[in-house]
Design a protein around this motif. Structure first.
Motif, PDB file in Angstrom:
ATOM      1  N   ASN A 255     103.949  35.801 -16.778  1.00 32.45           N
ATOM      2  CA  ASN A 255     104.524  35.789 -15.601  1.00 32.45           C
ATOM      3  C   ASN A 255     104.820  37.355 -14.925  1.00 32.45           C
ATOM      4  N   PHE A 256     104.475  37.362 -13.480  1.00 34.23           N
ATOM      5  CA  PHE A 256     104.698  38.729 -12.986  1.00 34.23           C
ATOM      6  C   PHE A 256     106.310  38.647 -12.755  1.00 34.23           C
ATOM      7  N   ARG A 257     106.603  40.091 -13.032  1.00 29.24           N
ATOM      8  CA  ARG A 257     108.115  40.591 -12.859  1.00 29.24           C
ATOM      9  C   ARG A 257     108.142  41.820 -12.130  1.00 29.24           C
ATOM     10  N   ASP A 269     109.352  37.530  -8.174  1.00 30.85           N
ATOM     11  CA  ASP A 269     109.000  37.136  -9.552  1.00 30.85           C
ATOM     12  C   ASP A 269     108.432  35.848  -9.353  1.00 30.85           C
ATOM     13  N   ALA A 270     107.376  35.413 -10.342  1.00 28.30           N
ATOM     14  CA  ALA A 270     107.016  34.264 -10.500  1.00 28.30           C
ATOM     15  C   ALA A 270     107.943  33.118 -10.812  1.00 28.30           C
ATOM     16  N   TYR A 275     105.566  28.863 -13.490  1.00 23.99           N
ATOM     17  CA  TYR A 275     105.014  29.501 -14.667  1.00 23.99           C
ATOM     18  C   TYR A 275     104.662  28.478 -15.710  1.00 23.99           C
ATOM     19  N   ILE A 276     105.783  27.751 -15.890  1.00 25.74           N
ATOM     20  CA  ILE A 276     105.446  26.583 -16.850  1.00 25.74           C
ATOM     21  C   ILE A 276     104.340  25.678 -16.360  1.00 25.74           C
ATOM     22  N   ALA A 277     104.180  25.331 -15.203  1.00 26.78           N
ATOM     23  CA  ALA A 277     103.013  24.521 -14.980  1.00 26.78           C
ATOM     24  C   ALA A 277     101.597  25.269 -15.186  1.00 26.78           C
ATOM     25  N   ALA A 278     101.477  26.602 -15.140  1.00 29.36           N
ATOM     26  CA  ALA A 278     100.533  27.433 -15.379  1.00 29.36           C
ATOM     27  C   ALA A 278     100.075  27.417 -16.964  1.00 29.36           C
TER      28      ALA A 278
END
Length: 720
Positions: A255-257, A269-270, A275-278
């Motif tokens: 995940n992008f931070r 941020d993502a 993120y969970i779906a990805a």
């Protein structure tokens, strides 16, 4: 997912939210569980105990979210070389091996020599054709001399380079990140101006790695400006290249931070559901037998269980020693915490090698014969190496409690490396020793700094000194090599000006480098010049100006600094004339743990000979990234090793910040140093301008620690 999957099906999964996302997560979790059972490790989540070695932070790319990369100018500011040399790399690797690591992750920027002449010059000087050539050489030495297996992450590699590196490391990696051409081609895109982030180039690396039979780690970076359609295409590209070659050993979904001081510092941020779906979609697209990894330090601990539910079965590399240099603002979780959080979600946490087990089992196809013995040896190691070292650490701590300064250099080196419960015991012991020596107090001197490299006119110096006294300061600290055009007796003039304007103030002035400069200007010996300065009004001298008391290391890493013997000569002469001094150690610049211990040991020997040190100040080098545990261990070992010799250990608040200062004060430190008043006259003429420690703030810190603030003089007396 069958090869006929179309992009819109994957987009639909990536877009799932609410109940649809819950169903997607449950499906992904079941698929992961099936894969673990088929692999013979039901309910087991893995991680790789690794040491992170940033071989160079130079890079030819300009990614808009990156804080890992430096320019040559930044390296000069940080006093760092273009590359870690072999000794520095091996020192880090040996420390990692001592702590039970199995993987040495070599990370660096892409082809720095293609952009920066200083990189090309360093490689030529050291006999390497390219950065990749140097990486291969390091990998061979690391495995031969420490037993660690190297995982190589040098960015884009050609097919020939992959074949050349294959005998040096059982696994390699490079994040695909995204196949979005807009992110790469459009101004303002995260990868704009970064030739190595061309999706076509990176996809070719994945193809070449497959053909070269290299077990390969790759993955996606979620939330850098790619569309959901881009994300789906990226996942399918990974699916397809793995279907052709079978070489992708793990897929990282990161995940992008947003990071400060980057072009994307203001980007969001993502989002967590995104993120969970990805993660869940990756599991479904890549199937039950793929290892799907999520970095545990980039997600809040409370959310890690959701990642596991979504199909994650690996936490990647976690280091007990080094920071995540790519994400330094996000420290690794403690392994005890990660093990507990994993268990709370219904899984067992277990170590693995850098190369995943299916490729170890198929070594004849996947691992170069030159590495078979090393892989066997590393795989046969105790799966819980911390158990090997804990009894030794506990024994050392027991001995330290009985005789704090009686341990050997090797013992103290081992204590600098302890973490977890043993580190808690170490800092607790150091804090108890601090209380026994100085009581329940926290000391502070009210002072003002002035740079003699900035202000030399006696009239200005006198104004600053008078102003400092009027603000309540008992000390003025002056240091810095004066400009070349200043008078030969510039340092004496400064001292006399202070004492004429403020006769009662304590003048703490002139580092060894300044003293050497003054002696050179006047033709005096160091002792003669120090005697003149004492007579002109200098009361004590700063003991800074040396990072580590190791001449070979200084000459290589900090050639502009005063030679170690010259520093020792100046400090010894000062002490002989009754001029007491501080002592210091700068850490976090590539030195080894052993060098830190030897530095402290030499300071103790000097103190035994002269009795002239008032306090010890361990401080991170400006610009260095240090972990909380490193600060704790350094201060604790300093307290123990110097016990009975130097009674006061300072937490340098301007370098550590409020939170780390408080932590250091719980780890054996008893002193805050100075207030560093800005003053009303030439406030900008001080190194720490704008960073004042008020007495109220110091009192608050003392109350937090259960101590009483004690204002002190420079030499730890009580102000009149």
């Amino acid at each position: 997912m069958p090869a006929t999957a179309v992009v819109h099906d994957v987009v639909g999964m990536l877009a799932a939210r609410g109940d649809a996302l819950d169903e997607l997560v449950a499906r992904a979790g079941r698929l992961r569980d099936d894969g673990l059972t088929r692999a013979g490790r039901p309910g087991v989540v893995t991680y790789s105990p690794k040491v992170f070695i940033p071989v160079t932070t130079l890079c030819r790319d300009r990614c808009h979210y990156c804080t890992f990369v430096d320019t040559p100018a930044k390296l000069v500011t940080k006093n760092l070389p273009p590359y870690l040399d072999e000794d520095q790399v091996l020192a880090i690797a040996h420390q990692g091996a001592h702590l039970g690591c199995r993987e040495a992750l070599l990370t660096l920027g892409d082809r720095p020599e293609a952009r920066w002449p200083v990189a090309r010059e360093w490689l030529d000087e050291h006999g390497f054709a390219s950065t990749v050539d140097y990486i291969g050489h390091l990998a061979r030495r690391i495995t031969a001399e420490t037993g660690l297996l190297a995982h190589l992450n040098p960015g884009v590699m050609t097919a020939a380079e992959l074949r050349t590196l294959r005998p040096t490391a059982p696994s390699m990696g490079m994040m695909l990140e995204t196949t979005s051409r807009a992110v790469f081609e459009l101004p303002g895109g995260a990868h704009f101006g970064s030739p190595d982030k061309d999706p076509a180039v990176r996809l070719q690396v994945l193809e070449d790695a497959g053909r070269a039979k290299v077990p390969f780690t790759t993955g996606l970076l979620i939330g850098i400006g790619e569309t959901i359609h881009d994300r789906a295409e990226s996942l399918l590209a990974l699916h397809d290249v793995h279907a052709r070659h079978g070489h992708l050993q793990e897929i990282i979904i990161q995940n992008f931070r947003a990071k400060p001081a980057t072009a994307m510092q203001g980007a969001d941020d993502a989002e967590h559901d995104e993120y969970i779906a990805a993660v869940a979609t990756t599991r479904i697209v890549m199937g039950p037998d793929m290892r799907v990894q999520a970095p545990p330090n980039l997600t809040d601990a409370s959310e890690l269980s959701r990642l596991l539910a979504a199909g994650v079965d690996d936490w990647g590399g976690v280091s007990p020693l080094t920071a995540d240099h790519v994400n330094p603002e996000r420290p690794w979780p403690q392994l005890t915490d990660l093990r507990r959080l994993t268990a709370d979600a219904g899984f067992e946490l277990r170590e693995r090698l850098t190369v995943h087990q299916p490729y170890v089992d198929g070594r004849d196809s996947w691992i170069d014969p030159a590495l078979h013995a090393a892989v066997d040896a590393c795989g046969a190691a105790d799966p819980h190496p911390s158990a090997v070292h804990r009894p030794s650490s506990r024994n050392l701590l027991t001995r330290a409690a009985a005789d704090p300064s009686g341990l050997s250099d090797d013992d103290f080196t081992a204590l600098l490396a302890v973490r977890g419960d043993d580190l808690d015991r170490l800092t607790g012991l150091a804090d108890e020793l601090r209380r026994a020596v100085v009581g329940a107090t926290l000391s502070l001197v009210v002072n003002r700094n002035l740079g003699s490299d900035l202000v030399t006119e006696p009239v200005d110096v006198a104004r600053v000194a008078a102003d400092a006294v009027s603000l309540g300061a008992t000390e003025i600290c002056i240091q810095g090599v004066a400009p070349a055009e200043a008078p030969d007796d510039v340092y004496e003039q400064i001292a006399r000006a202070v004492k004429s304007a403020a006769p009662g103030i304590h003048l703490h002035a002139f580092r060894p480098a300044d003293v050497v400069d003054g002696a050179g200007r006047t033709g005096r010996t160091l002792r003669e010049h120090l005697a003149v300065l004492r007579d002109a009004g200098v009361d004590t001298v700063p003991g800074t100006g040396v990072k580590i008391l190791d001449e070979q290391y200084r000459a290589a890493a900090f050639p502009a600094d005063l030679p170690v013997d010259r520093w020792v000569e100046s400090i010894t002469a000062a002490h002989g004339l009754g001029l007491r001094s501080t002592a210091a150690m700068f850490y976090g610049h590539g030195e080894t743990l052993g060098q830190r211990v030897r530095h402290l040991r030499r300071l103790r020997a000097l103190q035994d000979a002269t009795g002239g040190f008032t306090e010890m100040v361990p401080m991170p080098l400006p610009g260095a990234t240090v972990e909380v545990d490193e600060v704790r261990a350094v201060h604790a070992v300093t307290r123990l090793l110097l016990h009975g010799s130097i009674n006061h250990v300072q937490a340098p608040w301007p370098r550590l910040g409020s939170e780390l200062t408080t932590i250091a004060l719980r780890s054996g430190a008893d002193d805050l140093g100075g207030t560093l008043l800005d003053g009303r006259v030439l406030p900008e003429a001080a190194m720490e301008h704008g960073r004042e420690m008020t007495i109220d703030e110091a009192s608050r810190i003392a109350r937090t620690l259960g101590r009483t603030l004690r204002l002190r003089t420079t030499t730890y007396g009580s102000p009149a």
